[in-house]
Design an enzyme around this catalytic site. Structure first.
Site, PDB file in Angstrom:
ATOM      1  N   HIS A 187      -0.003   3.488   2.252  1.00 48.72           N
ATOM      2  CA  HIS A 187      -1.229   3.202   1.481  1.00 48.72           C
ATOM      3  C   HIS A 187      -2.167   4.411   1.469  1.00 48.72           C
ATOM      4  CE1 HIS A 187      -0.808  -1.019   0.332  1.00 48.72           C
ATOM      5  NE2 HIS A 187      -0.077  -1.131   1.419  1.00 48.72           N
ATOM      6  N   GLU A 203      -4.376   5.192  -0.553  1.00 51.90           N
ATOM      7  CA  GLU A 203      -5.732   4.875  -1.030  1.00 51.90           C
ATOM      8  C   GLU A 203      -6.694   4.575   0.116  1.00 51.90           C
ATOM      9  OE1 GLU A 203      -3.202   2.862  -1.119  1.00 51.90           O
ATOM     10  OE2 GLU A 203      -3.864   0.851  -0.492  1.00 51.90           O
ATOM     11  N   CYS A 262       3.227   1.005  -2.366  1.00 52.40           N
ATOM     12  CA  CYS A 262       3.671  -0.156  -1.599  1.00 52.40           C
ATOM     13  C   CYS A 262       4.454  -1.128  -2.487  1.00 52.40           C
ATOM     14  CB  CYS A 262       2.487  -0.822  -0.891  1.00 52.40           C
ATOM     15  SG  CYS A 262       3.016  -1.990   0.380  1.00 52.40           S
TER      16      CYS A 262
END
Ligand code: MN
Length: 247
Positions: free
Chosen positions: A213, A215, A109
């Site tokens: 994202h 994660e 990001c």
């Protein structure tokens, strides 16, 4: 022994107290693939990045606030976040040092935007007003909700990491790469053309970057996004402190 992954942290004020924090999803994503996460708050400062790189085998540049537009020669758009110049300075110095020492970097990001700025590119400061379209990139839903498609370049580092060229992503960004920096190549696009992945050329220092994202899918061990962290770990084991000592 797991490779040590430096994860850039953020500064937040809570109850009038300055805190050095990080979204634990990054930490869990690194531990899930056998890495040892070391959080790197901006307060370390740009003068100490070489010391930091002596202590880590790979770097994870995380998401967060907008980068100060002056760093890429623009004046702030009205929708610009309040920048954190200390974080910008630390992370840009850390990235340059990692690039110089060929420490592998996974950038997520803001991290993708930061690598582009550090290498001489620019950003769209506010996609909804500067580049309006049907795809909502700044979503307000659950962090692990996949809301738009990306097309991944075949045979790219990103395609190999994900194990495919069609992917659905979550999306929490109002900025994106505008002018691509020299030395980077685009490896993923949203259907509206917004750049969703970039990487370094073969032979250059190792960099993999995405605008979404990955994660946030750490709870799902079957998510192909985990492949991004696996590939960072693999590269960190190959070229990290141990590998550097052997050369
Ligand atoms: Mn997006």
């Amino acid at each position: 022994m797991g490779p040590r992954i430096g994860i850039t942290g953020v500064t937040r004020l809570a109850g009038g107290t300055e805190r050095s924090v990080v979204n634990a999803a990054y930490v869990y994503s690194v531990t899930a693939v056998g890495g040892v996460p070391l959080v790197l708050p901006p307060q370390i400062g740009p003068a100490q990045v070489e010391s930091v790189l002596d202590a880590v085998d790979g770097v994870l540049l995380t998401g967060g606030e907008d980068i100060e537009p002056a760093t890429y020669g623009q004046r702030p758009h009205p929708k610009e976040d309040r920048p954190d110049p200390a974080r910008d300075a630390f992370e840009i110095a850390l990235f340059h040092a990692a690039w110089g020492r060929r420490v592998p970097v996974l950038a997520i990001c803001r991290g993708q935007q930061l690598t582009n700025v550090a290498l001489g590119g620019t950003l769209w400061q506010d996609l909804p007003s500067q580049r309006p379209g049907p795809i909502i990139h700044s979503h307000s839903g659950a962090r692990d909700q996949r809301t738009h498609r990306v097309a991944v370049t075949p045979n790219s580092r990103l395609a190999r990491s994900l194990g495919g060229i069609e992917h659905r992503v979550n999306s929490f960004h109002h900025q994106a790469i505008r002018v691509l920096a020299p030395g980077l190549r685009v490896t993923a696009h949203a259907p509206d053309g917004v750049i969703e992945g970039v990487e370094s050329e073969a032979g250059a220092p190792w960099l993999l970057a995405v605008q979404w994202h990955p994660e946030e899918f750490f709870r799902d061990q079957d998510a192909s996004d985990r492949g991004l962290f696996e590939t960072l770990i693999r590269e960190a084991m190959r070229t990290g402190a141990l590998g550097r000592a052997e050369r």
